[in-house]
Design a protein around this motif. Sequence first.
Motif, short mmCIF file in Angstrom:
data_model
loop_
_atom_site.label_atom_id
_atom_site.label_comp_id
_atom_site.label_asym_id
_atom_site.label_seq_id
_atom_site.Cartn_x
_atom_site.Cartn_y
_atom_site.Cartn_z
N LEU A 161 11.85 -52.14 -2.21
CA LEU A 161 12.78 -52.47 -3.28
C LEU A 161 14.15 -52.93 -2.77
O LEU A 161 15.06 -53.16 -3.55
N GLY A 162 14.28 -53.04 -1.45
CA GLY A 162 15.52 -53.53 -0.88
C GLY A 162 16.47 -52.47 -0.39
O GLY A 162 17.58 -52.78 0.05
N GLY A 163 16.06 -51.19 -0.42
CA GLY A 163 16.89 -50.12 0.08
C GLY A 163 16.68 -49.91 1.57
O GLY A 163 15.99 -50.69 2.23
N SER A 164 17.27 -48.86 2.11
CA SER A 164 17.14 -48.58 3.53
C SER A 164 16.95 -47.09 3.76
O SER A 164 17.33 -46.26 2.92
N VAL A 165 16.37 -46.77 4.91
CA VAL A 165 16.12 -45.39 5.30
C VAL A 165 17.19 -44.99 6.32
O VAL A 165 17.30 -45.60 7.38
N LEU A 166 17.98 -43.97 6.00
CA LEU A 166 19.03 -43.50 6.90
C LEU A 166 18.49 -42.47 7.89
O LEU A 166 18.79 -42.54 9.08
N VAL A 167 17.71 -41.51 7.38
CA VAL A 167 17.14 -40.44 8.21
C VAL A 167 15.83 -40.00 7.58
O VAL A 167 15.73 -39.86 6.37
N GLY A 168 14.84 -39.74 8.45
CA GLY A 168 13.62 -39.10 7.97
C GLY A 168 12.53 -40.08 7.62
O GLY A 168 12.61 -41.25 8.00
N PRO A 169 11.48 -39.55 6.97
CA PRO A 169 11.32 -38.19 6.44
C PRO A 169 11.18 -37.15 7.56
O PRO A 169 10.66 -37.45 8.63
N ALA A 170 11.63 -35.94 7.27
CA ALA A 170 11.56 -34.86 8.24
C ALA A 170 11.36 -33.54 7.50
O ALA A 170 11.81 -33.38 6.36
N GLY A 194 11.43 -28.29 2.29
CA GLY A 194 10.46 -29.34 2.00
C GLY A 194 10.73 -30.55 2.88
O GLY A 194 11.64 -30.56 3.72
N ARG A 195 9.95 -31.58 2.70
CA ARG A 195 10.08 -32.79 3.50
C ARG A 195 11.16 -33.68 2.88
O ARG A 195 11.08 -34.05 1.70
N VAL A 196 12.15 -34.03 3.68
CA VAL A 196 13.37 -34.67 3.18
C VAL A 196 13.58 -36.01 3.86
O VAL A 196 13.29 -36.19 5.04
N ALA A 197 14.07 -36.99 3.09
CA ALA A 197 14.52 -38.27 3.64
C ALA A 197 15.87 -38.60 3.05
O ALA A 197 16.14 -38.29 1.87
N ASP A 227 5.98 -37.43 -3.17
CA ASP A 227 5.50 -37.86 -1.86
C ASP A 227 6.66 -38.56 -1.15
O ASP A 227 7.01 -39.69 -1.49
N ALA A 228 7.24 -37.89 -0.16
CA ALA A 228 8.41 -38.45 0.53
C ALA A 228 8.06 -39.72 1.29
O ALA A 228 8.84 -40.68 1.30
N GLU A 229 6.90 -39.75 1.94
CA GLU A 229 6.51 -40.92 2.71
C GLU A 229 6.35 -42.14 1.80
O GLU A 229 6.82 -43.24 2.12
N LEU A 230 5.70 -41.95 0.66
CA LEU A 230 5.52 -43.04 -0.29
C LEU A 230 6.87 -43.52 -0.83
O LEU A 230 7.11 -44.72 -0.96
N THR A 231 7.77 -42.58 -1.14
CA THR A 231 9.09 -42.94 -1.66
C THR A 231 9.87 -43.76 -0.65
O THR A 231 10.56 -44.72 -1.01
N VAL A 232 9.75 -43.40 0.62
CA VAL A 232 10.44 -44.16 1.67
C VAL A 232 9.92 -45.59 1.73
O VAL A 232 10.70 -46.55 1.84
N ARG A 233 8.62 -45.76 1.63
CA ARG A 233 8.04 -47.12 1.65
C ARG A 233 8.48 -47.90 0.42
O ARG A 233 8.80 -49.10 0.51
N GLN A 234 8.49 -47.25 -0.73
CA GLN A 234 8.93 -47.92 -1.95
C GLN A 234 10.40 -48.31 -1.86
O GLN A 234 10.80 -49.39 -2.31
N CYS A 235 11.22 -47.43 -1.28
CA CYS A 235 12.65 -47.71 -1.12
C CYS A 235 12.84 -48.99 -0.32
O CYS A 235 13.61 -49.88 -0.72
N ALA A 236 12.12 -49.11 0.80
CA ALA A 236 12.26 -50.30 1.64
C ALA A 236 11.77 -51.55 0.90
O ALA A 236 12.39 -52.61 0.98
#
Length: 265
Positions: free
Chosen positions: A225-234, A239-242, A214-223
């Motif tokens: 955990l202290g990470g950042s979103v560069l692009v996406g998800p798109a 498939g859906r990529v971030a 689940d790309a959307e869930l992974t993006v939320r988990q990344c944030a």
Amino acid sequence: MTAVQVRVAHGTPCWVSLMTHDVERAKAFYGPLLDWSFTPGPTELGAYVRASLHGARVAGIGLAPERPDLPAEWTTYFAVDSADSASARVRDCGGTVAVGPLENGRAGRLAIAADLSGAFFGLWEGRDHLGWEVVGEPGAPVWSELVTNDEPLAAAFYGSVFQRQVVHADPSAVARGEEDATLRVEGHRVAGLRQTTDLRDGPPRWRIYFAVGDAELTVRQCAALGGSVLVGPADTPYGRVARLADPEGGRFSVVELPVLGLSPA
């Protein structure tokens, strides 16, 4: 999931490794994000751990040299029949061999090289350690793609270094979002080459994709955990990529399964 060690063909991506300035911090990020556990790896080249997904080895995390100008970065390693011969071809083609070839204990022989644009990649002549033991599962590597500002030059370089075919895509496929070219081994697509002038993801580099459910869930988990979103998800043809970064700035991408046609094996 069953861990399987298979010697992949020469010129095929076989391993990914993160060089970071804080191994424990990286473990605390990637462990919960990709469901990894960790075991000690070879220490001849410094502190290093191997990441496993339900018992199958998928990646490595090592301690980078204490240089402030050296960012945290993922590296794709390509299986080679001879690290020495492949390193010689890198130099003959105008590239640079920055490290090695040298022994990494009983695991194998390696070199770190850079192509003509400065994109780094690894060469791995495996012995006890052949590479990843699962791909294409959530939490495992699924694809490596060179992002470059001179795809024709890169295609000629990697085709010569690995003595493998590089196939250029039809313009209509590129317009749909597919790579400009793919590295082929025995007729199979094993890695992509993409022409871009987009500087959001840094200079020319090998971009590593991990599969997720689940790309959307992974993006939320990344944030979280202290990470950042560069692009996406798109949405993309695959498939859906971030595109994400860990807390130290190490860049990587995730692609939501099911993934069709994106397998390095």
